[in-house]
Design a protein around this motif. Structure first.
Motif, PDB file in Angstrom:
ATOM      1  N   UNK A 145       0.859  -1.185   0.000  1.00  0.00           N
ATOM      2  CA  UNK A 145       0.000   0.000   0.000  1.00  0.00           C
ATOM      3  C   UNK A 145       0.901   1.244   0.000  1.00  0.00           C
ATOM      4  N   UNK A 146       0.450   2.366  -0.573  1.00  0.00           N
ATOM      5  CA  UNK A 146       1.298   3.562  -0.647  1.00  0.00           C
ATOM      6  C   UNK A 146       1.838   4.024   0.704  1.00  0.00           C
ATOM      7  N   UNK A 147       1.073   3.833   1.782  1.00  0.00           N
ATOM      8  CA  UNK A 147       1.514   4.280   3.107  1.00  0.00           C
ATOM      9  C   UNK A 147       2.014   3.126   3.975  1.00  0.00           C
ATOM     10  N   UNK A 148       2.296   1.988   3.356  1.00  0.00           N
ATOM     11  CA  UNK A 148       2.724   0.796   4.110  1.00  0.00           C
ATOM     12  C   UNK A 148       4.236   0.824   4.307  1.00  0.00           C
ATOM     13  N   UNK A 149       4.649   0.981   5.553  1.00  0.00           N
ATOM     14  CA  UNK A 149       6.073   1.034   5.887  1.00  0.00           C
ATOM     15  C   UNK A 149       6.460  -0.252   6.609  1.00  0.00           C
ATOM     16  N   UNK A 150       7.440  -0.961   6.087  1.00  0.00           N
ATOM     17  CA  UNK A 150       7.897  -2.185   6.727  1.00  0.00           C
ATOM     18  C   UNK A 150       8.850  -1.837   7.856  1.00  0.00           C
ATOM     19  N   UNK A 151       8.673  -2.491   8.985  1.00  0.00           N
ATOM     20  CA  UNK A 151       9.456  -2.181  10.173  1.00  0.00           C
ATOM     21  C   UNK A 151      10.638  -3.136  10.304  1.00  0.00           C
ATOM     22  N   UNK A 152      11.358  -2.999  11.416  1.00  0.00           N
ATOM     23  CA  UNK A 152      12.574  -3.774  11.644  1.00  0.00           C
ATOM     24  C   UNK A 152      12.315  -5.274  11.580  1.00  0.00           C
ATOM     25  N   UNK A 153      11.108  -5.694  11.898  1.00  0.00           N
ATOM     26  CA  UNK A 153      10.780  -7.118  11.919  1.00  0.00           C
ATOM     27  C   UNK A 153      10.285  -7.633  10.571  1.00  0.00           C
ATOM     28  N   UNK A 154      10.557  -6.926   9.468  1.00  0.00           N
ATOM     29  CA  UNK A 154       9.916  -7.301   8.196  1.00  0.00           C
ATOM     30  C   UNK A 154      10.341  -8.692   7.717  1.00  0.00           C
ATOM     31  N   UNK A 155      11.586  -9.095   7.937  1.00  0.00           N
ATOM     32  CA  UNK A 155      11.995 -10.435   7.521  1.00  0.00           C
ATOM     33  C   UNK A 155      11.415 -11.504   8.442  1.00  0.00           C
ATOM     34  N   UNK A 156      11.288 -11.192   9.724  1.00  0.00           N
ATOM     35  CA  UNK A 156      10.622 -12.125  10.634  1.00  0.00           C
ATOM     36  C   UNK A 156       9.176 -12.358  10.207  1.00  0.00           C
ATOM     37  N   UNK A 157       8.496 -11.305   9.828  1.00  0.00           N
ATOM     38  CA  UNK A 157       7.091 -11.444   9.434  1.00  0.00           C
ATOM     39  C   UNK A 157       6.968 -12.244   8.134  1.00  0.00           C
ATOM     40  N   UNK A 158       7.907 -12.076   7.233  1.00  0.00           N
ATOM     41  CA  UNK A 158       7.890 -12.891   6.026  1.00  0.00           C
ATOM     42  C   UNK A 158       8.075 -14.371   6.363  1.00  0.00           C
ATOM     43  N   UNK A 159       8.998 -14.650   7.288  1.00  0.00           N
ATOM     44  CA  UNK A 159       9.292 -16.038   7.643  1.00  0.00           C
ATOM     45  C   UNK A 159       8.213 -16.666   8.512  1.00  0.00           C
ATOM     46  N   UNK A 160       7.667 -15.904   9.441  1.00  0.00           N
ATOM     47  CA  UNK A 160       6.734 -16.459  10.428  1.00  0.00           C
ATOM     48  C   UNK A 160       5.278 -16.368   9.995  1.00  0.00           C
ATOM     49  N   UNK A 161       4.962 -15.434   9.087  1.00  0.00           N
ATOM     50  CA  UNK A 161       3.564 -15.213   8.692  1.00  0.00           C
ATOM     51  C   UNK A 161       3.332 -15.514   7.207  1.00  0.00           C
ATOM     52  N   UNK A 162       4.063 -14.825   6.322  1.00  0.00           N
ATOM     53  CA  UNK A 162       3.784 -14.942   4.897  1.00  0.00           C
ATOM     54  C   UNK A 162       4.118 -16.332   4.368  1.00  0.00           C
TER      55      UNK A 162
END
Length: 272
Positions: free
Chosen positions: A77-94
């Protein structure tokens, strides 16, 4: 060798996103499955023909996909900012949600490059019983000055050269892909990002390879994995930068195929 393409509907961050993927040689039902996880600016298209070449050499099946925000997958999304945990979220959620969406129940081999290598390590640490093994190309386990310096140069190139046009060959929304990666790596709190302690939970065989001339990290990255994960095999490749699959593809293929076929053998340790 056949290939099929598709999109998976994956719930993430409060909405449904489309994840593009390609299956390679699905007819090889008894062969190991290798899942390819791309770099911070990568996508299905960015891999070019490397996954097909590796799968053909090893007689494997392959699964290549673009993470949300990349390739033909749903952009940020245009205002979607990925935070420090972005790789964790990819691994644990996506990644678990994507596997569920396509009906994957077996243990795959993970083949990750750069950020994709880090995501592979984080997935293997969180879900140690769901991974057959892992091949990491130039993964990051902590942040180094050389990495940040070259990502700053990439930002300058994106703003001042034709880099956006070049990257648009691989992404439907090139700004989504570039800024999602670049902004978080240059976000000051990200300097403290470190996953070394989490590696202790990994139980699968690991091969970590890196170019000796890697412009985005030193060999301390893969050597740090070996210090944490017993039995890790290392391949340090001369005349090679951050992308062994592009700079030295034959060496990367031979090492990966041999490792997946015989993960217990220690043939690949090379240090300069």
């Amino acid at each position: 060798m056949s290939a099929s393409t598709g999109f998976a509907a994956v719930p993430w961050r409060g909405r449904e996103v489309r994840v593009e993927y390609v299956r390679i040689a699905p007819e090889r039902t008894d062969a190991p499955l290798v899942v390819f996880l791309h770099e911070g600016l990568g996508s299905v298209a960015m891999w070019k023909d490397f996954p097909e070449r590796l799968c053909e050499a090893g007689g494997f099946r392959g699964l290549v996909f673009s993470r949300p925000g990349y390739g033909q997958s749903t952009p940020r999304e245009p205002d979607e900012f990925w935070d420090v945990d972005f790789m964790h979220r990819q691994a644990h959620e996506v990644l678990p949600a994507f596997f569920e969406a396509i009906g994957l129940t077996e243990k795959p081999w993970l083949f990750g490059h750069s950020d994709g290598g880090s995501i592979s390590l984080l997935y293997a640490a969180r879900f140690p019983d769901r991974v057959a093994g892992l091949v990491g190309l130039a993964p990051h386990i902590f942040v180094e000055d050389v990495t940040v310096a070259n990502i700053e140069l990439a930002r300058k190139a994106y703003l001042e050269t034709d880099l956006p046009t070049k990257l648009s060959r691989y992404h439907a929304d090139v700004d989504s892909a570039f800024w999602g990666w670049n902004r978080i790596w240059l976000h000051p709190p990200f300097r403290d990002w470190n996953i070394e302690a989490e590696l202790d939970a990994i139980r699968c065989p690991v091969l970590a390879m890196q170019g000796i001339d890697d412009e985005y990290g030193t060999l301390a990255q893969i050597r740090g994995i070996a210090e944490r994960v017993p039995g890790t095999k290392l391949l340090e490749i001369p005349h090679c930068g951050h992308s062994p699959h592009r700079d030295q593809p034959e060496q990367a293929i031979v090492a990966a195929v041999s490792f997946i076929a015989n993960p217990g053998e220690s043939l690949y340790l090379s240090r300069k």
